[in-house]
Scaffold this active site. Structure first.
Site, mmCIF file in Angstrom:
data_model
loop_
_atom_site.group_PDB
_atom_site.id
_atom_site.type_symbol
_atom_site.label_atom_id
_atom_site.label_comp_id
_atom_site.label_asym_id
_atom_site.label_seq_id
_atom_site.Cartn_x
_atom_site.Cartn_y
_atom_site.Cartn_z
ATOM 1 N N LEU A 90 0.885 -1.177 0.000
ATOM 2 C CA LEU A 90 0.000 0.000 0.000
ATOM 3 C C LEU A 90 0.915 1.218 0.000
ATOM 4 O O LEU A 90 1.575 1.496 0.999
ATOM 5 C CB LEU A 90 -0.915 0.001 1.232
ATOM 6 C CG LEU A 90 -1.767 1.256 1.458
ATOM 7 C CD1 LEU A 90 -2.665 1.561 0.260
ATOM 8 C CD2 LEU A 90 -2.624 1.107 2.713
ATOM 9 N N TYR A 91 0.985 1.890 -1.117
ATOM 10 C CA TYR A 91 1.935 2.996 -1.252
ATOM 11 C C TYR A 91 1.309 4.178 -1.966
ATOM 12 O O TYR A 91 0.648 4.010 -2.989
ATOM 13 C CB TYR A 91 3.184 2.541 -2.045
ATOM 14 C CG TYR A 91 4.060 1.624 -1.226
ATOM 15 C CD1 TYR A 91 4.949 2.144 -0.292
ATOM 16 C CD2 TYR A 91 3.970 0.248 -1.357
ATOM 17 C CE1 TYR A 91 5.732 1.307 0.482
ATOM 18 C CE2 TYR A 91 4.749 -0.603 -0.590
ATOM 19 C CZ TYR A 91 5.622 -0.066 0.331
ATOM 20 O OH TYR A 91 6.388 -0.899 1.106
ATOM 21 N N THR A 97 -0.022 12.030 0.654
ATOM 22 C CA THR A 97 -0.311 11.353 1.923
ATOM 23 C C THR A 97 -1.034 12.313 2.871
ATOM 24 O O THR A 97 -1.085 13.515 2.653
ATOM 25 C CB THR A 97 0.980 10.850 2.595
ATOM 26 O OG1 THR A 97 1.856 11.952 2.803
ATOM 27 C CG2 THR A 97 1.699 9.811 1.736
ATOM 28 N N GLY A 102 -5.284 7.141 1.600
ATOM 29 C CA GLY A 102 -4.853 5.782 1.974
ATOM 30 C C GLY A 102 -5.979 5.047 2.680
ATOM 31 O O GLY A 102 -6.226 3.865 2.421
ATOM 32 N N ASN A 129 8.563 1.813 10.748
ATOM 33 C CA ASN A 129 7.638 2.615 9.947
ATOM 34 C C ASN A 129 6.443 3.029 10.821
ATOM 35 O O ASN A 129 5.351 2.459 10.742
ATOM 36 C CB ASN A 129 7.184 1.805 8.727
ATOM 37 C CG ASN A 129 6.238 2.593 7.828
ATOM 38 O OD1 ASN A 129 5.893 3.739 8.107
ATOM 39 N ND2 ASN A 129 5.798 1.957 6.744
ATOM 40 N N TYR A 136 -2.343 1.505 10.291
ATOM 41 C CA TYR A 136 -3.050 0.220 10.318
ATOM 42 C C TYR A 136 -3.762 -0.003 11.656
ATOM 43 O O TYR A 136 -4.850 -0.577 11.695
ATOM 44 C CB TYR A 136 -2.080 -0.925 10.014
ATOM 45 C CG TYR A 136 -1.707 -1.025 8.550
ATOM 46 C CD1 TYR A 136 -2.691 -1.205 7.577
ATOM 47 C CD2 TYR A 136 -0.388 -0.943 8.131
ATOM 48 C CE1 TYR A 136 -2.351 -1.296 6.239
ATOM 49 C CE2 TYR A 136 -0.044 -1.039 6.787
ATOM 50 C CZ TYR A 136 -1.035 -1.212 5.843
ATOM 51 O OH TYR A 136 -0.722 -1.311 4.516
ATOM 52 N N LYS A 138 -5.100 2.230 13.394
ATOM 53 C CA LYS A 138 -6.319 3.045 13.294
ATOM 54 C C LYS A 138 -7.400 2.326 12.487
ATOM 55 O O LYS A 138 -8.585 2.571 12.671
ATOM 56 C CB LYS A 138 -5.961 4.370 12.618
ATOM 57 C CG LYS A 138 -6.845 5.489 13.028
ATOM 58 C CD LYS A 138 -6.184 6.826 12.822
ATOM 59 C CE LYS A 138 -7.073 7.881 13.451
ATOM 60 N NZ LYS A 138 -6.463 9.184 13.440
#
Ligand SMILES: CC(C)(COP(=O)(O)OP(=O)(O)OC[C@H]1O[C@@H](n2cnc3c(N)ncnc32)[C@H](O)[C@@H]1OP(=O)(O)O)[C@@H](O)C(=O)NCCC(=O)NCCS
Length: 163
Positions: A90-91, A97, A102, A129, A136, A138
């Site tokens: 997932l980028y 951002t 996302g 990271n 994630y 969240k």
């Protein structure tokens, strides 16, 4: 933002988004040389094209792109096999951002996986990271242990009745 299944013609844009996102995310963790060799190996154009084609025909999970003004700004790749479902990638481009994109792309992918009857998803995030880990968490992913340099995270979807 528009979300759609990637096409083979998007492969080079996927590689470019991956390269820029990797440089932004991992610049203080990995060397430039390591990042370049990773992109060369894991994002070889023939491999990405093949993954896109197989996903498009429903054989290999989902590979979705997020577009703004027809430009690819992010992507998500979930791999599904007989044993497990993994969100493998997932980028987003750094400049896109923290705008909720996302979250929207992840929710869309999760809905597709749920609609295919899949209940449990795993993923691996580099342990330094922090943005990825918080993101994630969240979204309901919990830590399931360490695996080399990564944290494994899992999420079990509740069914529509909340069970
Ligand atoms: C991780 C990533 C996909 C999140 O997508 P995003 O569009 O930036 O995230 P959202 O705007 O939907 O943010 C959702 C939550 O994630 C967290 N978050 C996202 N970006 C953050 C940042 N720069 N700093 C701190 N927290 C951040 C926040 O908790 C945010 O909620 P909030 O804005 O209400 O505080 C994106 O930042 C990205 O591409 N990062 C680089 C690649 C990566 O790390 N991928 C994940 C591991 S494979």
């Amino acid at each position: 933002m528009e979300i759609r299944q990637l096409r083979e013609s998007d492969a080079e844009s996927v590689i470019e988004v991956a390269r820029l996102s990797w440089e932004w995310t991992y610049q203080s963790i990995y060397s430039h040389e390591f990042i370049e060799s990773w992109i060369r190996e894991k994002y070889a154009k023939h491999a990405i094209s093949d993954q896109i084609t197989r996903s498009a025909s429903g054989q290999n999970g989902i590979f979705l792109g997020a577009f703004q003004n027809n430009k690819l700004i992010g992507f998500i790749h979930a791999v599904v096999n007989d044993f497990e479902t993994e969100i493998a990638r997932l980028y987003f481009l750094p400049g896109f951002t923290r705008r909720g994109f996302g979250s929207e792309l992840l929710r869309t992918a999760e809905e597709i996986l749920r609609s295919r009857g899949l209940r449990r998803v795993r993923l691996y995030v580099q342990k330094q990271n922090n943005i990825g880990i918080v993101f994630y968490q969240k979204h309901g992913y919990s830590d399931a242990g360490y695996c080399d340099d990564d944290i494994e995270m899992v999420k079990t979807f509740q069914d529509r009745r909340g069970i």
